[in-house]
Motif scaffolding. Structure first.
Motif, PDB file in Angstrom:
ATOM      1  N   SER A 134       1.063  -1.410  -0.278  1.00 12.25           N
ATOM      2  CA  SER A 134       0.007   0.244   0.325  1.00 12.25           C
ATOM      3  C   SER A 134       1.107   1.334   0.105  1.00 12.25           C
ATOM      4  O   SER A 134       0.242   2.237  -0.880  1.00 12.25           O
ATOM      5  N   LYS A 135       1.880   0.650   0.662  1.00  7.48           N
ATOM      6  CA  LYS A 135       2.893   2.383   0.550  1.00  7.48           C
ATOM      7  C   LYS A 135       4.058   2.244  -0.153  1.00  7.48           C
ATOM      8  O   LYS A 135       3.382   3.626  -1.187  1.00  7.48           O
ATOM      9  N   ASP A 154       0.826   3.743  -2.952  1.00  8.02           N
ATOM     10  CA  ASP A 154       0.339   5.630  -2.627  1.00  8.02           C
ATOM     11  C   ASP A 154       1.633   6.265  -2.132  1.00  8.02           C
ATOM     12  O   ASP A 154       1.156   7.554  -3.605  1.00  8.02           O
ATOM     13  N   LYS A 155       2.970   6.115  -2.591  1.00 12.70           N
ATOM     14  CA  LYS A 155       4.153   6.578  -3.034  1.00 12.70           C
ATOM     15  C   LYS A 155       4.057   6.889  -5.278  1.00 12.70           C
ATOM     16  O   LYS A 155       4.326   8.492  -4.760  1.00 12.70           O
ATOM     17  N   ARG A 214       1.206   9.076  -5.608  1.00 12.58           N
ATOM     18  CA  ARG A 214       1.559  10.981  -5.090  1.00 12.58           C
ATOM     19  C   ARG A 214       2.097  11.029  -5.923  1.00 12.58           C
ATOM     20  O   ARG A 214       2.428  12.444  -6.714  1.00 12.58           O
ATOM     21  N   LEU A 220      -5.180   8.754  -4.697  1.00 12.95           N
ATOM     22  CA  LEU A 220      -5.525   7.702  -4.424  1.00 12.95           C
ATOM     23  C   LEU A 220      -6.132   8.146  -2.387  1.00 12.95           C
ATOM     24  O   LEU A 220      -5.320   8.343  -1.657  1.00 12.95           O
ATOM     25  N   THR A 221      -6.670   7.340  -2.092  1.00 10.30           N
ATOM     26  CA  THR A 221      -7.262   6.529  -0.562  1.00 10.30           C
ATOM     27  C   THR A 221      -6.847   5.510  -0.430  1.00 10.30           C
ATOM     28  O   THR A 221      -7.129   4.372  -0.998  1.00 10.30           O
ATOM     29  N   VAL A 222      -6.083   5.320   0.319  1.00 11.03           N
ATOM     30  CA  VAL A 222      -5.502   3.738   1.186  1.00 11.03           C
ATOM     31  C   VAL A 222      -6.093   3.439   2.623  1.00 11.03           C
ATOM     32  O   VAL A 222      -6.341   3.522   3.519  1.00 11.03           O
TER      33      VAL A 222
END
Length: 127
Positions: free
Chosen positions: A19-20, A23-24, A27, A33-35
């Motif tokens: 997920s990280k 997300d990176k 961004r 994006l919402t995790v």
């Protein structure tokens, strides 16, 4: 591509590391994006506000397919286009109506996000 980045994407995956990474990448690409890493405490009524959902197949006590079926049963008028992802296996083709694609996590976050952005917005999600 600017218009595509206005889409709101929801990632549901209990794998915090994956997920990280997604997300990176999101961004860096200007993707909204919402995790969600835990199913506990999440306000599921908000899922309808997203243009696309990326959901992991294996969420611990429930599969991504079961989760999507549950969301569809709650509000069948609002089928948010969904991508099912997994690092383990292809779950076959007995999917709920809103699941449009299966992608293996090894295809990478860029591909997963590209496919999510390219999903057409459901007419029912617009109104």
């Amino acid at each position: 591509m600017k218009e595509a980045h206005r889409k709101r994407i929801l990632l549901i995956d209990d794998d915090v590391v994956f997920s990280k990474i997604v997300d990176k990448v999101a961004r860096l690409g200007g993707i909204n994006l919402t995790v969600v890493n835990s199913l506990k405490g999440w306000d599921w009524s908000t899922y309808k506000t997203y243009d696309a959902i990326v959901v992991d197949y294996d969420l611990g006590n429930i599969t991504g397919i079961q989760l999507v079926r549950s969301l569809e049963n709650e509000n069948s008028a609002c089928l948010v286009p969904t991508i099912l992802v997994s690092s383990y296996r292809n779950p076959g083709r007995n999917w709920p109506a809103s699941i449009r694609h299966f992608l293996h996590k090894s295809e990478g976050p860029q591909r997963i996000l590209r496919v999510a952005i390219s999903l057409p917005i459901s007419a029912s999600a617009l109104g």
